[in-house]
Enzyme design. Structure first.
Site, PDB file in Angstrom:
ATOM      1  N   ARG A   1      57.096  77.642 -40.187  1.00  6.27           N
ATOM      2  CA  ARG A   1      56.093  76.651 -40.588  1.00  6.27           C
ATOM      3  C   ARG A   1      56.172  75.386 -39.758  1.00  6.27           C
ATOM      4  O   ARG A   1      55.173  74.680 -39.590  1.00  6.27           O
ATOM      5  CB  ARG A   1      56.214  76.373 -42.086  1.00  6.27           C
ATOM      6  CG  ARG A   1      55.631  77.526 -42.892  1.00  6.27           C
ATOM      7  CD  ARG A   1      56.124  77.528 -44.297  1.00  6.27           C
ATOM      8  NE  ARG A   1      57.518  77.937 -44.354  1.00  6.27           N
ATOM      9  CZ  ARG A   1      58.208  78.127 -45.466  1.00  6.27           C
ATOM     10  NH1 ARG A   1      57.646  77.904 -46.618  1.00  6.27           N
ATOM     11  NH2 ARG A   1      59.457  78.526 -45.416  1.00  6.27           N
TER      12      ARG A   1
ATOM     13  N   GLU B   1      69.285  76.972 -48.324  1.00  3.32           N
ATOM     14  CA  GLU B   1      69.290  76.845 -49.783  1.00  3.32           C
ATOM     15  C   GLU B   1      69.429  78.241 -50.383  1.00  3.32           C
ATOM     16  O   GLU B   1      70.052  78.437 -51.407  1.00  3.32           O
ATOM     17  CB  GLU B   1      67.993  76.171 -50.248  1.00  3.32           C
ATOM     18  CG  GLU B   1      67.983  75.808 -51.712  1.00  3.32           C
ATOM     19  CD  GLU B   1      66.662  75.218 -52.158  1.00  3.32           C
ATOM     20  OE1 GLU B   1      65.730  75.125 -51.350  1.00  3.32           O
ATOM     21  OE2 GLU B   1      66.562  74.866 -53.338  1.00  3.32           O
TER      22      GLU B   1
HETATM   23  P1  AMP Z   1      67.355  73.684 -45.707  1.00  7.82           P
HETATM   24  O1  AMP Z   1      68.060  74.201 -44.500  1.00  7.82           O
HETATM   25  O2  AMP Z   1      68.057  74.009 -46.979  1.00  7.82           O
HETATM   26  O3  AMP Z   1      67.007  72.211 -45.575  1.00  7.82           O
HETATM   27  O4  AMP Z   1      66.009  74.491 -45.826  1.00  7.82           O
HETATM   28  C1  AMP Z   1      64.924  74.157 -45.058  1.00  7.82           C
HETATM   29  C2  AMP Z   1      64.148  75.368 -44.620  1.00  7.82           C
HETATM   30  O5  AMP Z   1      64.025  76.365 -45.636  1.00  7.82           O
HETATM   31  C3  AMP Z   1      62.771  74.958 -44.266  1.00  7.82           C
HETATM   32  O6  AMP Z   1      62.421  75.637 -43.074  1.00  7.82           O
HETATM   33  C4  AMP Z   1      61.925  75.364 -45.426  1.00  7.82           C
HETATM   34  O7  AMP Z   1      60.768  75.969 -44.961  1.00  7.82           O
HETATM   35  C5  AMP Z   1      62.747  76.349 -46.213  1.00  7.82           C
HETATM   36  N1  AMP Z   1      62.955  75.975 -47.620  1.00  7.82           N
HETATM   37  C6  AMP Z   1      64.131  75.659 -48.219  1.00  7.82           C
HETATM   38  N2  AMP Z   1      64.001  75.408 -49.502  1.00  7.82           N
HETATM   39  C7  AMP Z   1      62.687  75.551 -49.763  1.00  7.82           C
HETATM   40  C8  AMP Z   1      61.888  75.418 -50.955  1.00  7.82           C
HETATM   41  N3  AMP Z   1      62.440  75.095 -52.143  1.00  7.82           N
HETATM   42  N4  AMP Z   1      60.562  75.641 -50.830  1.00  7.82           N
HETATM   43  C9  AMP Z   1      60.027  75.972 -49.653  1.00  7.82           C
HETATM   44  N5  AMP Z   1      60.704  76.120 -48.516  1.00  7.82           N
HETATM   45  C10 AMP Z   1      62.028  75.917 -48.565  1.00  7.82           C
END
Ligand code: AMP
Length: 175
Positions: free
Chosen positions: A63, A100
């Protein structure tokens, strides 16, 4: 503080509990991207907030690509694609990181930009910060300077910003 882009995000964002697995509330920004005025407002805010501070925009698969292509065009800046593991040819830098939900690998081809180029990293959601932290390491290992991070949505409870050091981070909406 609100902005036209923030207003669009608040009105169009769709949240899906327990997707893609139990305990995760998936924040779907596709309805924001699917509204032409909303999408333009996101691009304008991300490009404007960091105006004059970057030579290139790095988008994180997938995205982040949507945002980086548009911001790169709007700001007359180069575009870098930070890809998931195993998709890039040639000499690539690799970073492993935790999500996550799950873990993953990101890669960047070397030699795409002049050394010292100033790079703005863009993604849709800042959650735990693992994805953007890994991307930041790739940018720095490639010999560039990370000068900013922009996201549409920051999930503040996960404290991802604290993993990104001193770089300026702009979130259109923080929840
Ligand atoms: P993080 O590495 O945990 O900051 O996760 C970020 C990446 O995971 C981004 O590329 C987001 O598109 C996706 N992502 C993580 N958590 C979510 C969520 N709750 N909703 C949508 N996309 C998420």
């Amino acid at each position: 503080m609100t902005s036209p882009a923030a207003d669009y995000v608040h009105s169009l964002l769709a949240s899906y509990p327990d997707f893609p697995k139990a305990g995760i509330v998936f924040q779907d920004l596709n309805p924001v991207f699917a509204n032409a005025r909303a999408f333009r407002s996101l691009v304008d805010e991300l490009a404007g907030r960091h105006a004059g501070q970057f030579d290139a925009v790095a988008g994180i698969e997938a995205r982040g690509f949507l945002l980086a292509a548009a911001v790169g065009y709007a700001a007359d800046a180069a575009v870098l694609a930070v890809r998931k593991g195993g998709k890039l040819p040639g000499t690539v830098l690799t970073e492993e990181y935790d999500l996550e939900y799950g873990s993953a690998r990101l890669e960047l081809e070397v030699g795409q930009l002049p050394p010292g180029s100033r790079v703005l990293v863009l993604d849709d959601v800042l959650a735990t910060g693992g994805t953007i932290a890994a991307t930041s390491r790739l940018i720095e290992r490639a010999g560039y300077e990370l000068t900013g991070v922009g996201v549409v949505l920051e999930l503040t409870a996960l404290q991802g910003r604290s993993r990104l050091g001193a770089v300026p981070v702009h979130a259109i909406v923080a929840v």
